[in-house]
Design a protein around this motif. Structure first.
Motif, PDB file in Angstrom:
ATOM      1  N   GLY A 171       0.809  -1.206   0.000  1.00  0.00           N
ATOM      2  CA  GLY A 171       0.000   0.000   0.000  1.00  0.00           C
ATOM      3  C   GLY A 171       0.844   1.259   0.000  1.00  0.00           C
ATOM      4  O   GLY A 171       1.934   1.300   0.562  1.00  0.00           O
ATOM      5  N   THR A 172       0.313   2.299  -0.639  1.00  0.00           N
ATOM      6  CA  THR A 172       1.021   3.580  -0.720  1.00  0.00           C
ATOM      7  C   THR A 172       0.078   4.737  -0.423  1.00  0.00           C
ATOM      8  O   THR A 172       0.179   5.806  -1.027  1.00  0.00           O
ATOM      9  N   GLY A 173      -0.848   4.529   0.517  1.00  0.00           N
ATOM     10  CA  GLY A 173      -1.786   5.602   0.835  1.00  0.00           C
ATOM     11  C   GLY A 173      -1.118   6.811   1.449  1.00  0.00           C
ATOM     12  O   GLY A 173      -1.676   7.898   1.434  1.00  0.00           O
ATOM     13  N   ASP A 174       0.067   6.629   1.992  1.00  0.00           N
ATOM     14  CA  ASP A 174       0.805   7.728   2.608  1.00  0.00           C
ATOM     15  C   ASP A 174       2.277   7.343   2.568  1.00  0.00           C
ATOM     16  O   ASP A 174       2.671   6.330   3.151  1.00  0.00           O
ATOM     17  N   ASN A 175       3.100   8.136   1.875  1.00  0.00           N
ATOM     18  CA  ASN A 175       4.491   7.716   1.732  1.00  0.00           C
ATOM     19  C   ASN A 175       5.260   7.776   3.043  1.00  0.00           C
ATOM     20  O   ASN A 175       6.380   7.283   3.128  1.00  0.00           O
ATOM     21  N   LYS A 210      -2.167 -10.371   2.459  1.00  0.00           N
ATOM     22  CA  LYS A 210      -2.985  -9.188   2.721  1.00  0.00           C
ATOM     23  C   LYS A 210      -2.599  -8.565   4.062  1.00  0.00           C
ATOM     24  O   LYS A 210      -2.350  -9.270   5.032  1.00  0.00           O
ATOM     25  N   LEU A 211      -2.560  -7.233   4.084  1.00  0.00           N
ATOM     26  CA  LEU A 211      -2.369  -6.517   5.347  1.00  0.00           C
ATOM     27  C   LEU A 211      -2.993  -5.143   5.211  1.00  0.00           C
ATOM     28  O   LEU A 211      -2.598  -4.356   4.356  1.00  0.00           O
ATOM     29  N   ASP A 212      -3.985  -4.880   6.045  1.00  0.00           N
ATOM     30  CA  ASP A 212      -4.677  -3.598   6.028  1.00  0.00           C
ATOM     31  C   ASP A 212      -4.221  -2.745   7.199  1.00  0.00           C
ATOM     32  O   ASP A 212      -4.248  -3.173   8.353  1.00  0.00           O
ATOM     33  N   GLN A 213      -3.823  -1.531   6.887  1.00  0.00           N
ATOM     34  CA  GLN A 213      -3.428  -0.522   7.870  1.00  0.00           C
ATOM     35  C   GLN A 213      -2.128  -0.912   8.578  1.00  0.00           C
ATOM     36  O   GLN A 213      -1.284  -1.606   8.018  1.00  0.00           O
ATOM     37  N   ALA A 214      -1.948  -0.442   9.802  1.00  0.00           N
ATOM     38  CA  ALA A 214      -0.656  -0.561  10.473  1.00  0.00           C
ATOM     39  C   ALA A 214      -0.354  -2.004  10.843  1.00  0.00           C
ATOM     40  O   ALA A 214      -1.164  -2.663  11.499  1.00  0.00           O
ATOM     41  N   GLY A 215       0.827  -2.465  10.429  1.00  0.00           N
ATOM     42  CA  GLY A 215       1.153  -3.853  10.728  1.00  0.00           C
ATOM     43  C   GLY A 215       2.590  -4.199  10.422  1.00  0.00           C
ATOM     44  O   GLY A 215       3.417  -3.341  10.073  1.00  0.00           O
TER      45      GLY A 215
END
Length: 788
Positions: A171-175, A210-215
């Motif tokens: 994911g690259t929602g926030d660099n 798969k990994l959603d959000q902080a992890g």
């Protein structure tokens, strides 16, 4: 966790910074902001601002003059060279611009204390955020946006001639939160992290990881198998930094909400997102990154085992004592290695070098976030960067030789070295050698005397070497489970899971884990629970339940809960015949409680009635009479800087009618609904602080948007979303200060209300009061200037 919310002032101030944002400790003192001196950006000016404990000294190892600009992560290789990634492209590429961020190799073969040669290993990257080096020092792994790269120098040219995308889909929602903080584990896995706005779907030969959000991520580089852990908006919202203790136990630091975490209780496939929590005593929301642990004869004895941590928000390098705390750990403050009054000193990564010195990557920037300043703000530094070297006067440097070409028997003997750098690099070189050569370690193991006190630690290191090659060695496991050192027995549990498919028939894995689950040392029991939970079978839940009968703490409770959740497909079909199977009634009760219902987490005492009543009005009163127009904010900030009295502002902050201390703490005093404010002045410009306080809804920090839930029985709750399933919504209720699981079938309505801080709190303050208050807030976290 008390640092996770946006109630009140600091919640609006906690913008994500380059590593996730931050608040940190620091006395409410400082000096007024003044124009920079002409040489303000020079290494000499910055070095003059450093304060170190007696006996230590700092010197410049490399800077922008050597081509080191905006370093993000550093790593040593087995030849004694320092690898660096940096980014001038951050925070955003300009239209028509081609990214050209680099991977550098720094060398100081004569140990002059300053880099003598800088080579560009690879370039053309856009904001790389993770780096780790191959054991043979001929290549590296790079994290860049959606991609995990493996680069290799195949001809000895010193440059990457081969580039391969190992996997992609991160994911690259926030660099600020892209895959980061690469580090090899004791078992030879590549560990790294991602933050709150990352949603990863990574295609591998085993399916989609798969990994959603902080992890957290773990990559087996030989099998290219990815495992993920944590994954939610729960703390830490932006983990940024791994370190392993001398016993091989992982710790993770937080670049967003602050703290230090021991992730083992949740490193279970199929886990949910509830966690054992922060272990940093009195962390006060301090955000940090890039830790390392001292283990070198160059540092004095009292510094051995101390964790050094980059406090980039507070312009400091923290020193923490890591202690046993039941099955887990606690981290306690020691005198910092460095404090600085220079606002651009941003230590983001730290590594102990082959000479025993501490090397600190200084990202150097007066602006470190992207919410409180424009991406195009001209004050964003794009040209500087430093690597600092800290040594202890009067103590010889460590004499650690390059290991890349060392004979294999020498590498085996290095596993017994007292120097952490030597042990780490020897294992990495061995991981890169052919497996048929490494298999000779079995002969070396047979020569070790189990009665010698250091043998157990050597066995742990050897186990990691074998695991990195998938060379199964049951005899070593048998030695480890009987070892005197608890860490050895704990590591045996993890290796059993890794090797279980290939263990011989005469090695009873379940029986061995059951014995370890009854060990006298709680951490061994914890590791046995985690190991069993990663083996999907009905026998595994029996191991966990038998461990539940032993003394427990929050770490074991977290692991037990995760085990019950992960193993539910195995144990749930057996419940009708539980008595026939000999399951105890208390086991069945434990399964029922942990399999469906939320285990309450205590977040501290409920707040006073006035504070709660004030928060209830937030949605109805989002703004007050004072509005944060650019003209008003600029004028008020100027008055606060020139005429504000910080001491008097502290008195205003504590006025009961404002209820600031009902939500927030400073120096450990005050409420725990909102984040601590110990370093809000170091983290944010004054203009941002003023705007966020006057209009709380304008800067609601991600992950902390409050909701108001109305239930069928007439109850109304306000809190923060923690997690959500098709049938259940879990919020952190602000009145009860704990997590509450609500069945969606009982919910009438859910209303988004943003910040729970009402507007207008400062409407009745005089102009002088406002200036004094904002002067006080703007100085929280700024170090006191020392004068000789």
């Amino acid at each position: 966790m008390t640092m996770r919310n946006i109630l009140g002032i600091a919640a609006q101030l906690g913008a994500l910074l380059i590593l996730g944002g931050g608040l940190a400790t620091g006395a409410p003192a400082g000096t007024a902001e003044t124009a920079a001196a002409p040489d303000h950006d020079s290494p000499e000016a910055e070095l003059a601002s450093f304060h170190l404990p007696e006996g230590f000294q700092a010197e410049l190892f490399a800077s922008e003059a050597d081509g080191v600009v905006k370093p993000v992560q550093i790593q040593w290789d087995s030849r004694g060279r320092l690898w660096v990634i940096g980014s001038q492209t951050y925070p955003q590429i300009k239209p028509g611009e081609e990214p050209n961020d680099k991977v550098l190799i720094l060398e100081d073969p004569e140990r002059t204390g300053h880099v003598q040669k800088v080579s560009v290993f690879a370039d053309g990257f856009m904001i790389p955020t993770g780096l780790e080096v191959d054991g043979d020092a001929a290549g590296c792994y790079i994290g860049e946006g959606t991609k995990l790269w493996h680069l290799r120098d195949i001809s000895g040219s010193g440059h990457a001639e081969q580039r391969e995308i190992v996997v992609r889909g991160f994911g690259t929602g926030d660099n600020h939160q892209n895959l980061n903080s690469f580090l090899w584990s004791p078992e030879g896995d590549l560990m790294f992290c991602q933050g709150l706005h990352s949603y990863a779907r990574v295609e591998t030969r085993y399916g989609i990881a798969k990994l959603d959000q902080a992890g957290l991520w773990r990559l087996d580089p030989r099998a290219v198998r990815l495992s993920s852990f944590w994954g939610s908006a729960a703390d830490p919202q932006n983990p940024w930094g791994w370190v392993f203790t001398d016993g091989g136990e992982p710790l993770v630091v937080a670049g967003n909400n602050g703290g230090v975490y021991y992730p083992v209780p949740e490193m279970i496939a199929g886990h949910d997102d509830r966690r054992a929590g922060n272990i940093w005593v009195n962390a006060r929301g301090r955000k940090s990154s890039g830790p390392d642990i001292v283990g070198t004869a160059h540092f004095p004895p009292e510094w051995q085992g101390v964790m050094l941590d980059g406090g980039y928000i507070n312009n400091a390098v923290w020193s923490l004592k890591i202690e046993d705390d039941g099955a887990g750990f606690r981290a306690k403050d020691l005198p910092p290695l460095i404090t600085s009054g220079h606002r651009s000193f941003r230590p983001v990564d730290l590594k102990i070098g082959p000479d025993g010195a501490a090397y600190i990557a200084d990202w150097y920037n007066p602006i470190i976030g992207h919410y409180q300043a424009s991406f195009r703000d001209p004050n964003r530094d794009k040209t500087h960067g430093r690597i600092w070297r800290v040594t202890y006067k009067g103590r010889p440097l460590a004499d650690q030789k390059p290991l890349a070409d060392a004979p294999i028997e020498q590498l085996f003997d290095c596993l017994k070295s007292p120097e952490r750098w030597t042990r780490y690099q020897a294992k990495r070189v061995l991981a890169s050698r052919p497996s048929n050569q490494v298999a000779a370690i079995r002969r070396w193991l047979r020569q070790l005397d189990d009665s010698e006190p250091e043998t157990d630690r050597a066995l742990i290191e050897a186990l990691g070497v074998l695991e990195s090659h998938d060379l199964v060695e049951p005899e070593l496991l048998r030695r480890l489970v009987k070892a005197k050192l608890p860490e050895a027995r704990a590591h045996a549990a993890g290796a059993i899971v890794r090797w279980m498919p290939e263990l011989p028939a005469d090695f009873d894995a379940v029986a061995t884990l059951t014995d370890l689950a009854h060990d006298e040392v709680p951490r061994v029991r914890l590791c046995a629970i985690v190991a069993a939970a990663n083996i999907p079978s009905p026998e595994s839940i029996v191991v966990a339940l038998s461990a539940a009968e032993q003394p427990r703490d929050r770490f074991i409770d977290s692991a037990l809960h995760q085990a019950v959740v992960a193993l539910k497909p195995q144990w749930e079909p057996l419940l009708p015949k539980a008595e026939t199977l000999g399951w105890k009634p208390e086991w069945i009760q434990f399964l029922a409680k942990n399999g469906d219902a939320l285990v309450p987490l205590n977040f501290g005492p409920a707040s006073d009635a006035r504070t709660l009543a004030m928060m209830r009005t937030a949605a109805a009163k989002p703004v007050g009479k004072l509005r944060a127009t650019p003209e008003y904010v600029q004028k008020l900030a100027g008055e606060a800087r020139t005429k504000g009295d910080a001491k008097r502002g502290g008195t205003i902050f504590h006025r009961p009618e404002l209820s600031c201390t009902g939500c927030h703490s400073v120096e450990g005093q005050g409420g725990n609904i909102g984040p601590p404010l110990d370093a809000v002045g170091s983290a944010q410009p004054m203009e941002f602080i003023i705007g966020a306080v006057l209009e709380p809804q304008r800067e609601v920090k991600e992950g902390y948007e409050a909701v108001e839930v109305t239930l069928k029985d007439g109850r109304m709750m306000q809190g923060y979303r923690q997690r959500e399933t098709p049938s259940e919504l879990t919020i952190r209720d602000v009145a009860q200060q704990k997590e509450v699981a609500l069945q969606k079938s009982e919910i009438v309505s859910t209303k988004e209300i943003g910040s729970l801080m009402p507007g207008g709190l400062l409407d009745n303050l005089s102009r002088q009061d406002l200036g004094d208050l904002f002067r006080y807030l703007s100085e929280l976290g700024k170090p006191v200037e020392k004068h000789d």
